[in-house]
Design an enzyme around this catalytic site. Structure first.
Site, PDB file in Angstrom:
ATOM      1  N   ASP A  53     -42.001 -72.013  17.429  1.00  0.00           N
ATOM      2  CA  ASP A  53     -41.270 -70.633  16.897  1.00  0.00           C
ATOM      3  C   ASP A  53     -42.087 -70.512  16.148  1.00  0.00           C
ATOM      4  OD1 ASP A  53     -40.057 -68.325  16.791  1.00  0.00           O
ATOM      5  OD2 ASP A  53     -38.198 -68.929  16.779  1.00  0.00           O
ATOM      6  N   CYS A  70     -42.792 -63.644  16.949  1.00  0.00           N
ATOM      7  CA  CYS A  70     -42.599 -63.108  17.090  1.00  0.00           C
ATOM      8  C   CYS A  70     -43.821 -61.570  15.945  1.00  0.00           C
ATOM      9  CB  CYS A  70     -42.265 -62.621  15.318  1.00  0.00           C
ATOM     10  SG  CYS A  70     -42.889 -63.643  14.353  1.00  0.00           S
ATOM     11  N   CYS A 115     -38.574 -49.299   9.152  1.00  0.00           N
ATOM     12  CA  CYS A 115     -38.340 -48.508  10.308  1.00  0.00           C
ATOM     13  C   CYS A 115     -39.658 -47.887  10.646  1.00  0.00           C
ATOM     14  CB  CYS A 115     -36.876 -48.087  10.859  1.00  0.00           C
ATOM     15  SG  CYS A 115     -35.668 -49.076  10.752  1.00  0.00           S
ATOM     16  N   CYS A 126     -39.236 -45.305   3.277  1.00  0.00           N
ATOM     17  CA  CYS A 126     -38.880 -46.649   3.615  1.00  0.00           C
ATOM     18  C   CYS A 126     -39.322 -47.590   3.830  1.00  0.00           C
ATOM     19  CB  CYS A 126     -37.670 -46.168   4.138  1.00  0.00           C
ATOM     20  SG  CYS A 126     -37.069 -48.242   4.430  1.00  0.00           S
ATOM     21  N   CYS A 148     -28.528 -46.691   6.825  1.00  0.00           N
ATOM     22  CA  CYS A 148     -29.109 -47.318   7.407  1.00  0.00           C
ATOM     23  C   CYS A 148     -28.605 -47.415   8.667  1.00  0.00           C
ATOM     24  CB  CYS A 148     -29.826 -48.899   6.888  1.00  0.00           C
ATOM     25  SG  CYS A 148     -31.157 -49.824   7.662  1.00  0.00           S
ATOM     26  N   TYR A 160     -41.054 -76.304  13.585  1.00  0.00           N
ATOM     27  CA  TYR A 160     -40.766 -75.052  13.127  1.00  0.00           C
ATOM     28  C   TYR A 160     -39.494 -75.590  13.473  1.00  0.00           C
ATOM     29  CZ  TYR A 160     -45.404 -74.036  12.962  1.00  0.00           C
ATOM     30  OH  TYR A 160     -47.152 -74.175  13.508  1.00  0.00           O
ATOM     31  N   CYS A 208     -33.472 -40.083  10.495  1.00  0.00           N
ATOM     32  CA  CYS A 208     -33.213 -41.092   8.916  1.00  0.00           C
ATOM     33  C   CYS A 208     -33.648 -40.022   7.232  1.00  0.00           C
ATOM     34  CB  CYS A 208     -33.819 -42.597   8.422  1.00  0.00           C
ATOM     35  SG  CYS A 208     -33.813 -43.312   7.276  1.00  0.00           S
TER      36      CYS A 208
END
Length: 392
Positions: A312, A339, A16, A13, A90, A243, A7
Site C-alpha cells: 500500500d 491511491c 474538492c 479552496c 466543509c 509500507y 460550496c
C-alpha cells in the site's frame, strides 16, 4: 439522483474538485478514467461508492491567519497564493471537528494565544489538526505552534475539553520551519494520553498525531475487506505487509494467516504497530523497522517462502527497487492497494512483464467530491514452462 452540492469556496479552496457534479456523475467520471488507465490489464470492477458521501473525513488540518483587522481567521491553506482561504464549513470534513475549530478560534484571545505571522515572525498558533475515531467517538486536537511561549496552552486545552468532552487528548507540536501545515518533532501532551483509539474491521488501533490512518472509515473497511478477500489467506500462509504504517492491514490479515511480517521505516509507526499488536492480542504479526524492499531481498536470498505480499505505497507508487525485490522474492499472490491509478498502471505493467497475472481490479471511492481514486488489485504469479515440467 444525488444533486451537485454547493460550496461557498469551491473555486478558491481546491480541496474538492468535483462538488459541481452529482455523486453519480463523479463515479461515472472516475470509472471512465480507471478504464482508460487500467482497462488493458483486464476487467475493472464497478467502483464502490458511498451511500452518504458527506462529512466522511476523520482528519482535518486547518490553517490560521489574521484578517485586515488583525482578527484570527481559519480555513484552507492555498499553496499557490500562499494564503488562508477562510471557511467555517466543509462538505467532507467531520462536522464536530469544524465546531471544535470554530470554538478554539474564538477562545484564543482569552488565553493570550496569538496567530503566527510569517512576515514578522510574531505570534504562535500556526494550524490546528483534529482527528476523530469514527467508531469510538474520540477526538484529538493538535495545536501546531511556532517555537517560543505560545500563551496559556494548558489552560486553553482544559477549557476546550470542558466544552467538548469527546476530546480525549490535546497535544502541542512545534513547527520551526517555513513550511505551512508541517509538524516538527517536539511534542508536548497538554491533556490525555497523546493518542485516541478507534475500531477498524473489528480491530482496535491507537492513533497518534503523526499516524497514517485512512481518512474515510466506512470506505476503508470496504477496501480492506476486499484486499483480504483477494489475498485468499490460509492458516499456513506467510504474509508481508509492506509500507505497514501502524499495522492496520497486517493486523486484520493476521486472523486468517500463519505469520505476518509488517515492514516500515518510520520509527513512530513501528512503535504504534507493535502497540496495536498488543492491543489486539495478536501474536503472529512481527513488526520490522526496515526498508520493505531490502527486507524482501534478504528473505529471497535465504530461500524463504512467502505466500502473499500486501503493498500500500504512497501516491508515487512502488519504487523500482521495491518491485525488483518483490519479483525476486516471487510470492504466489500480491495484493496492491493504490491511491493513484497513474502510478498503479506503471507498476502493473512492470509486474505483468515479470510473471504476474492481474486477476481482479476493484476501485473504491475513498475520497468523494475529489478526483482521487483508491483501488485494490489482485495479482497471481504465473508458472513458466520449465517449472511446470518439473512439477509434473
Amino acid at each position: 439522483m444525488n444533486r451537485a452540492h454547493n460550496c461557498d469556496v469551491y473555486k478558491k479552496c481546491s480541496g474538492c474538485q468535483m462538488t459541481n457534479l452529482s455523486y453519480e456523475d463523479q463515479l461515472s467520471y472516475k470509472m471512465k478514467k480507471l478504464i482508460s488507465l487500467l482497462g488493458r490489464f483486464g476487467h475493472v470492477g464497478e467502483i464502490i461508492g458511498m451511500q452518504s458521501p458527506l462529512h466522511y473525513r476523520n482528519k482535518m488540518q486547518v490553517a490560521f491567519d489574521m484578517d485586515s483587522h488583525k482578527h484570527p481567521i481559519s480555513g484552507v491553506w492555498q499553496t499557490e497564493a500562499e494564503r488562508v482561504v477562510k471557511t467555517d464549513s466543509c462538505l467532507i470534513e467531520n462536522e464536530k471537528a469544524l465546531w471544535i475549530v470554530r470554538a478554539a478560534r474564538g477562545m484564543l484571545k482569552d488565553f493570550g494565544i496569538f496567530v503566527y505571522d510569517g512576515k514578522t515572525k510574531k505570534g504562535s498558533l500556526r494550524h490546528i489538526m483534529v482527528r476523530n475515531g469514527t467508531v469510538s467517538g474520540e477526538y484529538m486536537v493538535v495545536l501546531v505552534t511556532a517555537p517560543g511561549k505560545p500563551g496559556k496552552l494548558r489552560e486553553f486545552a482544559s477549557a476546550l475539553v470542558r466544552r467538548f468532552p469527546d476530546i480525549k487528548t490535546v497535544v502541542q507540536i512545534e513547527n520551526a520551519t517555513n513550511i505551512p501545515l508541517w509538524m516538527g518533532e517536539k511534542e508536548n501532551i497538554l491533556y490525555g494520553k497523546g493518542y485516541i483509539e478507534d475500531t477498524l474491521c473489528d480491530r482496535k488501533f491507537k492513533i497518534s498525531p503523526r499516524s497514517f490512518y485512512q481518512i474515510n472509515h466506512i470506505q476503508t473497511e470496504v477496501l480492506y475487506k476486499k484486499a483480504i478477500e483477494f489475498a485468499s489467506l490460509g492458516k499456513t500462509d506467510t504474509v508481508i505487509d509492506a509500507y505497514c504504517g501502524i499495522g492496520t492491514i497486517g493486523i486484520i490479515a493476521a486472523g486468517e494467516a500463519g505469520t505476518v511480517y509488517g515492514v516500515e521505516t518510520v520509527a513512530d509507526a513501528v512503535k504504534n504497530a507493535r502497540e496495536n499488536c498488543a492491543l489486539n492480542g495478536v501474536q503472529n504479526y512481527r513488526v520490522e523497522k526496515d526498508d520493505a524492499g531490502k527486507f524482501m531481498t534478504r528473505l529471497a536470498e535465504k530461500g524463504e517462502k512467502v505466500n502473499v505480499v500486501f503493498t500500500d505505497p504512497p501516491r508515487s507508487g512502488c519504487s523500482k527497487e521495491f518491485l525488483n525485490s518483490l519479483v525476486k522474492l516471487s510470492p504466489e499472490r500480491v495484493v496492491y492497494v493504490s491511491c493513484n491509478p497513474e502510478t498503479l498502471a506503471r507498476d502493473l505493467d512492470f509486474l505483468r512483464k515479470n510473471k504476474y497475472k492481474i486477476e481482479k481490479i476493484q476501485p473504491v471511492d475513498m475520497f468523494p467530491h475529489t478526483k482521487h481514486i483508491e483501488c485494490a488489485v489482485s495479482l497471481k504469479r504465473t508458472i513458466d514452462n520449465e517449472l511446470r515440467r518439473r512439477m509434473n
